[in-house]
Design a protein around this motif. Structure first.
Motif, short mmCIF file in Angstrom:
data_model
loop_
_atom_site.label_atom_id
_atom_site.label_comp_id
_atom_site.label_asym_id
_atom_site.label_seq_id
_atom_site.Cartn_x
_atom_site.Cartn_y
_atom_site.Cartn_z
N GLY A 16 0.84 -1.19 0.00
CA GLY A 16 0.00 0.00 0.00
C GLY A 16 0.87 1.23 0.00
N LYS A 17 0.27 2.37 0.27
CA LYS A 17 1.04 3.59 0.34
C LYS A 17 1.97 3.57 1.55
N THR A 18 3.14 4.16 1.41
CA THR A 18 4.05 4.23 2.55
C THR A 18 3.43 5.06 3.64
N GLY A 19 3.70 4.67 4.88
CA GLY A 19 3.07 5.32 6.01
C GLY A 19 3.78 6.55 6.53
N SER A 20 4.91 6.91 5.94
CA SER A 20 5.67 8.05 6.43
C SER A 20 6.14 8.91 5.28
N ASN A 21 6.08 10.22 5.46
CA ASN A 21 6.57 11.14 4.44
C ASN A 21 8.06 11.39 4.59
N ALA A 22 8.61 11.06 5.74
CA ALA A 22 10.03 11.28 5.99
C ALA A 22 10.84 10.13 5.39
N GLU A 23 12.05 10.45 4.94
CA GLU A 23 12.93 9.41 4.44
C GLU A 23 13.39 8.55 5.61
N PRO A 24 13.12 7.25 5.61
CA PRO A 24 13.51 6.40 6.74
C PRO A 24 15.01 6.14 6.76
N LYS A 25 15.46 5.61 7.88
CA LYS A 25 16.88 5.28 8.03
C LYS A 25 17.27 4.18 7.06
N THR A 26 18.52 4.22 6.66
CA THR A 26 19.05 3.18 5.80
C THR A 26 20.00 2.29 6.59
N GLY A 27 20.43 1.21 5.96
CA GLY A 27 21.37 0.30 6.59
C GLY A 27 20.69 -0.79 7.40
N PHE A 28 21.44 -1.37 8.32
CA PHE A 28 21.06 -2.54 9.10
C PHE A 28 20.28 -2.11 10.34
N GLN A 29 19.08 -2.65 10.54
CA GLN A 29 18.24 -2.28 11.68
C GLN A 29 17.50 -3.50 12.21
N ARG A 30 17.19 -3.50 13.49
CA ARG A 30 16.32 -4.52 14.05
C ARG A 30 14.86 -4.21 13.69
N LEU A 31 14.07 -5.26 13.53
CA LEU A 31 12.66 -5.05 13.25
C LEU A 31 11.92 -4.48 14.46
N GLY A 32 12.36 -4.87 15.66
CA GLY A 32 11.72 -4.39 16.87
C GLY A 32 10.35 -5.01 17.11
N LEU A 33 10.16 -6.24 16.67
CA LEU A 33 8.88 -6.92 16.82
C LEU A 33 8.86 -7.93 17.96
N ASP A 34 10.03 -8.27 18.49
CA ASP A 34 10.11 -9.27 19.56
C ASP A 34 11.37 -8.99 20.38
N THR A 35 11.26 -9.09 21.70
CA THR A 35 12.42 -8.81 22.55
C THR A 35 13.37 -9.99 22.65
N GLN A 36 12.90 -11.19 22.35
CA GLN A 36 13.73 -12.38 22.49
C GLN A 36 14.26 -12.87 21.13
N LYS A 37 13.37 -13.09 20.19
CA LYS A 37 13.77 -13.59 18.86
C LYS A 37 13.24 -12.63 17.82
N ASP A 38 14.00 -11.61 17.56
CA ASP A 38 13.59 -10.57 16.63
C ASP A 38 14.09 -10.92 15.23
N GLY A 39 14.06 -9.99 14.35
CA GLY A 39 14.60 -10.14 13.02
C GLY A 39 15.24 -8.84 12.61
#
Length: 230
Positions: A18-41
């Protein structure tokens, strides 16, 4: 009452581009998904990502017992040059739910959440949405990709063991590679058995055998990227 896990029992994902949810340019590079505190992605965004130039997206799945970083490493060397956003989730168990428990469930939910995050924050080229992986990750990628071929346009399976779907949607293109000396998932009951079945279903399959074992030679990974982005 249908539980969240029950809703995903066929392996069907609910997230759609769908349409992107943010008008700001997001960060690039390697990032955690932040979806789980134990086994994230993880997510990797190309250094030159530009929302005016939609990126290809590849969900890459690790092998049994491996960390999420393995999935990220499969195509990382090509992400910047080829403008590919990579998502690398971690399996909830030692391997993916269908293999660990004979049922779709928590891993489908996690992948759906990761995709929702990517589609909500980045401009994605919907003609280049892939799921792939190595070994157990390749098998699971085939299962999820065939089940959701109306979302995934491409499936990349490096040394898969099997392909299974309770229901099949769409006609994704498929890339499969397998080493002829593979002692972990031997080529005859695995790669050489899977490919004719996919072709019988009318799918376009690029199949490559190579002299080697349970591995992904650099030339094979490069071939997969060229196939995805051509």
């Amino acid at each position: 009452m249908v539980t969240a896990r029950g809703k995903y029992k066929t392996g069907r994902l609910t997230t759609k581009p769908g349409k992107t949810g943010s008008n700001a340019e997001p960060k690039t590079g390697f990032q955690r998904l932040g979806l789980d505190t134990q086994k994230d992605g993880f997510i990797y965004v190309p250094q030159r990502y530009d929302s005016s130039r939609p990126a290809a997206l590849a969900v890459m799945l690790h092998g049994a017992g491996a960390p999420a970083e393995q999935g990220l490493s499969l195509l990382h060397d090509y992400a910047d040059e080829e403008n590919i956003i990579l998502i690398a989730p971690a399996a909830r168990s030692y391997t993916w739910d269908l293999i660990a428990s004979d049922a779709f469930g928590s891993d489908v939910i996690f992948i759906d959440q990761a995709l929702a995050q990517a589609f909500g924050n980045y401009a994605i080229d919907t003609t280049r949405v892939a799921i792939g992986g190595f070994s157990d990750g390749a098998s699971y990628a085939l299962c999820i990709g065939l089940t959701n071929g109306d979302l995934f346009t491409h499936i990349i399976a490096f040394s898969p063991g099997f392909a299974y779907a309770l229901q099949k949607k769409g006609k994704p293109a498929v890339f499969i590679s397998h080493g002829v000396q593979d002692a972990v998932l031997p080529i005859d009951p695995c790669g050489r058995r899977i490919v004719p079945l996919l072709k019988h279903d009318g799918l376009e399959v690029k199949y490559t055998e190579f002299q080697g074992g349970h591995e992904i030679p650099p030339a094979i990974a490069q071939s997969a990227v060229e196939w995805l982005t051509r």
